[in-house]
Design a protein around this motif. Structure first.
Motif, PDB file in Angstrom:
ATOM      1  N   ARG A 249      -3.624  22.213 -11.549  1.00 28.87           N
ATOM      2  CA  ARG A 249      -2.879  20.950 -10.955  1.00 28.87           C
ATOM      3  C   ARG A 249      -3.289  19.808 -10.919  1.00 28.87           C
ATOM      4  NH1 ARG A 249      -0.081  24.596  -5.979  1.00 28.87           N
ATOM      5  NH2 ARG A 249       0.192  26.477  -7.134  1.00 28.87           N
ATOM      6  N   LEU A 250      -4.825  19.295 -11.213  1.00 28.40           N
ATOM      7  CA  LEU A 250      -5.197  18.362 -11.419  1.00 28.40           C
ATOM      8  C   LEU A 250      -4.886  17.340 -12.225  1.00 28.40           C
ATOM      9  CD1 LEU A 250      -9.060  19.190 -11.092  1.00 28.40           C
ATOM     10  CD2 LEU A 250      -7.584  18.300  -9.274  1.00 28.40           C
ATOM     11  N   VAL A 251      -4.438  16.018 -11.789  1.00 30.26           N
ATOM     12  CA  VAL A 251      -3.863  15.303 -12.889  1.00 30.26           C
ATOM     13  C   VAL A 251      -4.194  13.809 -12.729  1.00 30.26           C
ATOM     14  CG1 VAL A 251      -1.492  16.286 -12.763  1.00 30.26           C
ATOM     15  CG2 VAL A 251      -2.070  14.295 -11.177  1.00 30.26           C
ATOM     16  N   GLU A 252      -4.306  13.158 -13.889  1.00 32.70           N
ATOM     17  CA  GLU A 252      -4.767  11.816 -14.073  1.00 32.70           C
ATOM     18  C   GLU A 252      -3.654  10.626 -13.809  1.00 32.70           C
ATOM     19  OE1 GLU A 252      -5.838   8.593 -17.502  1.00 32.70           O
ATOM     20  OE2 GLU A 252      -6.928  10.525 -17.427  1.00 32.70           O
ATOM     21  N   ARG A 253      -3.828   9.951 -12.565  1.00 31.78           N
ATOM     22  CA  ARG A 253      -2.968   9.110 -12.389  1.00 31.78           C
ATOM     23  C   ARG A 253      -3.485   7.627 -12.128  1.00 31.78           C
ATOM     24  NH1 ARG A 253       0.014  12.389 -13.900  1.00 31.78           N
ATOM     25  NH2 ARG A 253       1.672  13.455 -12.915  1.00 31.78           N
ATOM     26  N   ALA A 254      -3.941   6.976 -12.976  1.00 33.00           N
ATOM     27  CA  ALA A 254      -4.552   5.498 -13.143  1.00 33.00           C
ATOM     28  C   ALA A 254      -3.796   4.724 -12.201  1.00 33.00           C
ATOM     29  CB  ALA A 254      -4.911   5.159 -14.270  1.00 33.00           C
ATOM     30  N   GLY A 255      -2.492   4.707 -12.226  1.00 30.52           N
ATOM     31  CA  GLY A 255      -1.649   3.822 -11.315  1.00 30.52           C
ATOM     32  C   GLY A 255      -1.905   3.957  -9.839  1.00 30.52           C
ATOM     33  N   LEU A 256      -2.436   5.158  -9.375  1.00 37.08           N
ATOM     34  CA  LEU A 256      -2.648   5.372  -8.043  1.00 37.08           C
ATOM     35  C   LEU A 256      -3.698   4.572  -7.593  1.00 37.08           C
ATOM     36  CD1 LEU A 256      -1.674   6.757  -5.407  1.00 37.08           C
ATOM     37  CD2 LEU A 256      -3.242   8.831  -6.317  1.00 37.08           C
ATOM     38  N   ALA A 257      -4.929   4.619  -8.295  1.00 34.95           N
ATOM     39  CA  ALA A 257      -6.163   3.820  -8.049  1.00 34.95           C
ATOM     40  C   ALA A 257      -5.956   2.223  -8.275  1.00 34.95           C
ATOM     41  CB  ALA A 257      -7.370   4.139  -9.017  1.00 34.95           C
ATOM     42  N   VAL A 258      -5.062   2.050  -9.374  1.00 39.17           N
ATOM     43  CA  VAL A 258      -4.976   0.449  -9.751  1.00 39.17           C
ATOM     44  C   VAL A 258      -3.937   0.020  -8.633  1.00 39.17           C
ATOM     45  CG1 VAL A 258      -3.995  -1.028 -11.303  1.00 39.17           C
ATOM     46  CG2 VAL A 258      -5.360   0.799 -12.162  1.00 39.17           C
ATOM     47  N   GLY A 259      -2.926   0.749  -8.406  1.00 37.16           N
ATOM     48  CA  GLY A 259      -2.105   0.155  -7.273  1.00 37.16           C
ATOM     49  C   GLY A 259      -2.764  -0.020  -5.742  1.00 37.16           C
ATOM     50  N   TRP A 260      -3.653   0.726  -5.457  1.00 38.85           N
ATOM     51  CA  TRP A 260      -4.447   0.679  -4.214  1.00 38.85           C
ATOM     52  C   TRP A 260      -5.319  -0.700  -4.276  1.00 38.85           C
ATOM     53  CZ3 TRP A 260      -5.518   1.726   0.882  1.00 38.85           C
ATOM     54  CH2 TRP A 260      -6.740   1.268   1.225  1.00 38.85           C
ATOM     55  N   LEU A 261      -5.872  -0.873  -5.426  1.00 40.40           N
ATOM     56  CA  LEU A 261      -6.771  -1.878  -5.603  1.00 40.40           C
ATOM     57  C   LEU A 261      -6.226  -3.385  -5.777  1.00 40.40           C
ATOM     58  CD1 LEU A 261      -9.435  -0.297  -8.130  1.00 40.40           C
ATOM     59  CD2 LEU A 261      -9.875  -0.886  -5.608  1.00 40.40           C
ATOM     60  N   GLU A 262      -5.193  -3.364  -6.542  1.00 38.04           N
ATOM     61  CA  GLU A 262      -4.514  -4.692  -7.006  1.00 38.04           C
ATOM     62  C   GLU A 262      -3.520  -5.126  -5.731  1.00 38.04           C
ATOM     63  OE1 GLU A 262      -1.522  -4.467  -9.923  1.00 38.04           O
ATOM     64  OE2 GLU A 262      -0.465  -3.155  -9.195  1.00 38.04           O
ATOM     65  N   THR A 263      -2.992  -4.356  -4.638  1.00 42.54           N
ATOM     66  CA  THR A 263      -2.241  -4.788  -3.717  1.00 42.54           C
ATOM     67  C   THR A 263      -2.705  -5.422  -2.577  1.00 42.54           C
ATOM     68  OG1 THR A 263      -0.605  -2.545  -4.428  1.00 42.54           O
ATOM     69  CG2 THR A 263      -0.104  -3.868  -2.345  1.00 42.54           C
ATOM     70  N   ARG A 264      -2.158  -6.674  -2.259  1.00 37.18           N
ATOM     71  CA  ARG A 264      -2.781  -7.227  -1.079  1.00 37.18           C
ATOM     72  C   ARG A 264      -1.728  -7.057  -0.006  1.00 37.18           C
ATOM     73  NH1 ARG A 264      -6.436  -6.817  -3.894  1.00 37.18           N
ATOM     74  NH2 ARG A 264      -7.135  -5.977  -1.689  1.00 37.18           N
ATOM     75  N   ILE A 265      -2.250  -6.877   1.217  1.00 31.81           N
ATOM     76  CA  ILE A 265      -1.253  -6.685   2.385  1.00 31.81           C
ATOM     77  C   ILE A 265      -1.242  -8.221   3.252  1.00 31.81           C
ATOM     78  CG2 ILE A 265      -1.984  -4.215   2.867  1.00 31.81           C
ATOM     79  CD1 ILE A 265      -3.806  -5.375   5.048  1.00 31.81           C
ATOM     80  N   PRO A 266      -0.166  -8.510   3.844  1.00 32.93           N
ATOM     81  CA  PRO A 266       0.079  -9.890   4.336  1.00 32.93           C
ATOM     82  C   PRO A 266      -1.380 -10.389   5.306  1.00 32.93           C
ATOM     83  CG  PRO A 266       2.092  -8.578   4.630  1.00 32.93           C
ATOM     84  CD  PRO A 266       0.844  -7.464   4.249  1.00 32.93           C
ATOM     85  N   ALA A 267      -1.984  -9.380   5.901  1.00 33.67           N
ATOM     86  CA  ALA A 267      -3.100  -9.839   6.733  1.00 33.67           C
ATOM     87  C   ALA A 267      -4.011 -10.324   5.822  1.00 33.67           C
ATOM     88  CB  ALA A 267      -3.594  -8.660   7.647  1.00 33.67           C
ATOM     89  N   GLU A 268      -4.465  -9.763   4.951  1.00 31.74           N
ATOM     90  CA  GLU A 268      -5.348 -10.318   3.864  1.00 31.74           C
ATOM     91  C   GLU A 268      -4.950 -11.899   3.206  1.00 31.74           C
ATOM     92  OE1 GLU A 268      -7.108  -6.354   1.652  1.00 31.74           O
ATOM     93  OE2 GLU A 268      -5.153  -7.099   0.944  1.00 31.74           O
ATOM     94  N   MET A 269      -3.639 -11.641   2.989  1.00 32.63           N
ATOM     95  CA  MET A 269      -2.932 -12.955   2.230  1.00 32.63           C
ATOM     96  C   MET A 269      -2.949 -14.156   3.204  1.00 32.63           C
ATOM     97  SD  MET A 269      -3.116 -12.187  -0.738  1.00 32.63           S
ATOM     98  CE  MET A 269      -2.717 -14.040  -1.123  1.00 32.63           C
ATOM     99  N   ALA A 270      -3.003 -13.945   4.730  1.00 35.37           N
ATOM    100  CA  ALA A 270      -3.223 -15.118   5.582  1.00 35.37           C
ATOM    101  C   ALA A 270      -4.478 -15.357   5.502  1.00 35.37           C
ATOM    102  CB  ALA A 270      -2.784 -14.472   6.884  1.00 35.37           C
ATOM    103  N   VAL A 271      -5.451 -14.888   5.047  1.00 32.99           N
ATOM    104  CA  VAL A 271      -6.984 -15.145   4.986  1.00 32.99           C
ATOM    105  C   VAL A 271      -7.489 -15.734   3.573  1.00 32.99           C
ATOM    106  CG1 VAL A 271      -9.382 -14.735   5.640  1.00 32.99           C
ATOM    107  CG2 VAL A 271      -7.345 -14.058   6.971  1.00 32.99           C
ATOM    108  N   TYR A 272      -6.803 -15.072   2.583  1.00 35.24           N
ATOM    109  CA  TYR A 272      -7.232 -15.383   1.286  1.00 35.24           C
ATOM    110  C   TYR A 272      -7.511 -16.830   0.906  1.00 35.24           C
ATOM    111  CZ  TYR A 272      -8.551 -12.986  -3.229  1.00 35.24           C
ATOM    112  OH  TYR A 272      -9.409 -12.440  -4.036  1.00 35.24           O
ATOM    113  N   PRO A 273      -6.531 -17.664   1.353  1.00 27.73           N
ATOM    114  CA  PRO A 273      -6.510 -19.178   0.750  1.00 27.73           C
ATOM    115  C   PRO A 273      -7.670 -19.776   1.555  1.00 27.73           C
ATOM    116  CG  PRO A 273      -4.535 -18.711   1.435  1.00 27.73           C
ATOM    117  CD  PRO A 273      -5.063 -17.277   1.879  1.00 27.73           C
ATOM    118  N   HIS A 274      -8.015 -19.247   2.810  1.00 29.47           N
ATOM    119  CA  HIS A 274      -9.179 -19.870   3.535  1.00 29.47           C
ATOM    120  C   HIS A 274     -10.803 -19.417   2.442  1.00 29.47           C
ATOM    121  CE1 HIS A 274     -11.658 -21.088   6.855  1.00 29.47           C
ATOM    122  NE2 HIS A 274     -12.572 -19.899   6.685  1.00 29.47           N
ATOM    123  N   ILE A 275     -10.562 -18.295   2.212  1.00 31.09           N
ATOM    124  CA  ILE A 275     -11.800 -17.912   1.364  1.00 31.09           C
ATOM    125  C   ILE A 275     -11.794 -18.823   0.038  1.00 31.09           C
ATOM    126  CG2 ILE A 275     -12.996 -15.781   0.134  1.00 31.09           C
ATOM    127  CD1 ILE A 275     -11.074 -13.805   1.918  1.00 31.09           C
TER     128      ILE A 275
END
Length: 451
Positions: free
Chosen positions: A182-208
């Motif tokens: 039942r083990l499966v490869e789903r690269a989109g799962l890891a990529v989706g976690w890493l690439e997605t930014r939440i609103p709280a991060e985006m409030a600060v990213y311009p400052h960075i």
């Protein structure tokens, strides 16, 4: 002499005698505020809690899995698992196994099959006194929940989604027995976690990004460049030292390069970090620089011009060349669309710049937890052909950040028609509809000295 006046005089004398040390300790007033280590940890952990609560379950359902297992040995962390550790966990401990399970609720069930709970984010689900075999405990938890598709981080195309080691995978498969099917490869799962930014991060990213820009403004100034004396290596090490002094980090050694009249076209292939050039009046400078702060990364390439005696601006040909690079940026970001692959975006942008007669090269990449982040690859500096792998075919998603990295080549009349390469890179955010630069973009060449 009155006591207050005597004290003021003493302080003034002390300051005068310590002026060098004092100036190093005081923050530059142009540098945006940087949080203390403790404050940074509080922010990172708050973001992590929100990300785990809001991102994981939708991603699992999007990828069609009902369990996700991440396995890491100490100092051999899965890149994804590392981003899920709290700020006080600098590495995994012994063998750290994190499990997400879709139990039909509003958030994924979270478990840590480890000797310790992972803060209050992953409750400990293993008692070594009761079951000494850690891997057997993993198998028991899986059998109890009976998932039909169990994602593990393996990928032929994305190193960031290929986090489980061969040894750890063998141990997992041995423990699962027939359930290993039942083990499966789903690269989109890891990529989706890493690439997605939440609103709280985006409030600060311009400052960075603003912090990174402020450091570059310091470097490209008469305070740090003495024509005839300063070398590119001096500026590279200024950047490294400044980052360290501010309590920040960098994810690559910065580069500073010189293009100058009568030296021929500048090729990326010939870029060297060991140039012994001395910066002279009339030089066209380039920097590639990034910082890491609050686990987020920046990546910036800017240009500066060292004025010759009597000059008050850069030659028109250099200014026009930067404008051409800005036009390539516009052509690229105009093609950003949810669901469109990196290959499709590259091809569409190239059609635009070729129709306009611009000699440009596009090599834009996602950015976030990693400088060269997970997500769609949009061209390579050494190839403008579509990629025949998942990275080229991967679709652009909303709430993702990118380094808009590219260049344009243009002849500079004032330099006898010499071809100059204008290399730009700016961090931007795609919300699903529009693209915005996190802290603006360079549209005018920085002048040294400032005018």
């Amino acid at each position: 002499m009155s006591q207050p006046f005597a004290r003021l005089t003493l302080v003034a004398c002390l300051l005068a005698s310590m002026s060098g040390a004092w100036s190093r300790e005081l923050p530059d007033p142009r540098t945006p505020h940087i949080l203390s280590e403790r404050e940074q940890a509080e922010v990172v952990d708050a973001w992590l809690q929100e990300r785990l609560d809001t991102l994981v379950l939708p991603l699992m359902r999007r990828e069609g899995v009902d369990m996700w297992i991440l396995v890491a040995g100490e100092y051999d962390e899965d890149p994804v698992l590392r981003t899920m550790l709290p700020a006080t966990w600098l590495n995994a401990r012994r063998t750290t196994i994190l499990i997400f399970h879709d139990n039909g609720g509003d958030t994924a069930e979270r478990m840590a099959v480890a000797r310790y709970p992972v803060a209050d984010l992953f409750p400990a689900s293993w008692d070594p006194e009761e079951q000494p075999d850690q891997w057997q405990r993993v198998a028991d938890l899986i059998r109890e929940r009976d998932p039909q598709a169990i994602a593990i981080d393996t990928s032929d195309d994305y190193p960031l989604a290929d986090g489980i080691s061969a040894g750890m995978r063998r141990k997992l498969e041995t423990a699962l027995g027939p359930l290993g099917e039942r083990l499966v490869e789903r690269a989109g799962l890891a990529v989706g976690w890493l690439e997605t930014r939440i609103p709280a991060e985006m409030a600060v990213y311009p400052h960075i990004v603003r912090i990174a820009h402020s450091i570059l403004a310091e470097m490209f100034s008469e305070a740090n460049i003495t024509p005839g004396v300063t070398t590119p290596a001096d500026l590279r090490w200024f950047l490294r030292q400044r980052v360290t002094d501010l309590g920040l980090d960098t994810w690559f050694h910065p580069s500073v390069h010189v293009q100058r009249q009568a030296e021929g076209a500048f090729d990326i292939e010939s870029m060297s970090l060991d140039s012994g050039d001395v910066i002279m009046p009339g030089d066209f400078l380039h920097v590639d620089f990034g910082i890491t702060y609050l686990r987020l990364n920046t990546d910036t390439q800017h240009h500066a011009y060292v004025l010759r005696p009597g000059e008050t601006e850069a030659p028109r040909g250099l200014r026009d060349g930067l404008a051409a690079a800005n036009r390539v940026q516009d052509a690229l970001t105009a093609e950003f669309a949810t669901g469109r692959s990196g290959n499709e975006i590259l091809a569409a942008a190239r059609r635009t710049i070729e129709a306009e007669g611009i000699d440009g090269t596009i090599y834009t990449h996602p950015i976030g937890y990693h400088g060269h982040g997970a997500g769609p690859t949009i061209g390579m500096w050494d190839s403008q052909e579509p990629r025949d792998d998942l990275r080229g075919r991967y679709p652009m998603n909303a709430n993702t950040a990118y380094s808009i990295e590219l260049n344009a080549r243009a002849a500079v009349p004032e330099w006898g028609g010499q071809v100059v390469r204008f290399m730009t890179e700016e961090d931007a955010f795609f919300d699903g509809d529009t693209v915005r630069y996190l802290d603006g973009r360079q549209t005018e060449i920085t002048l040294v000295p400032r005018q």
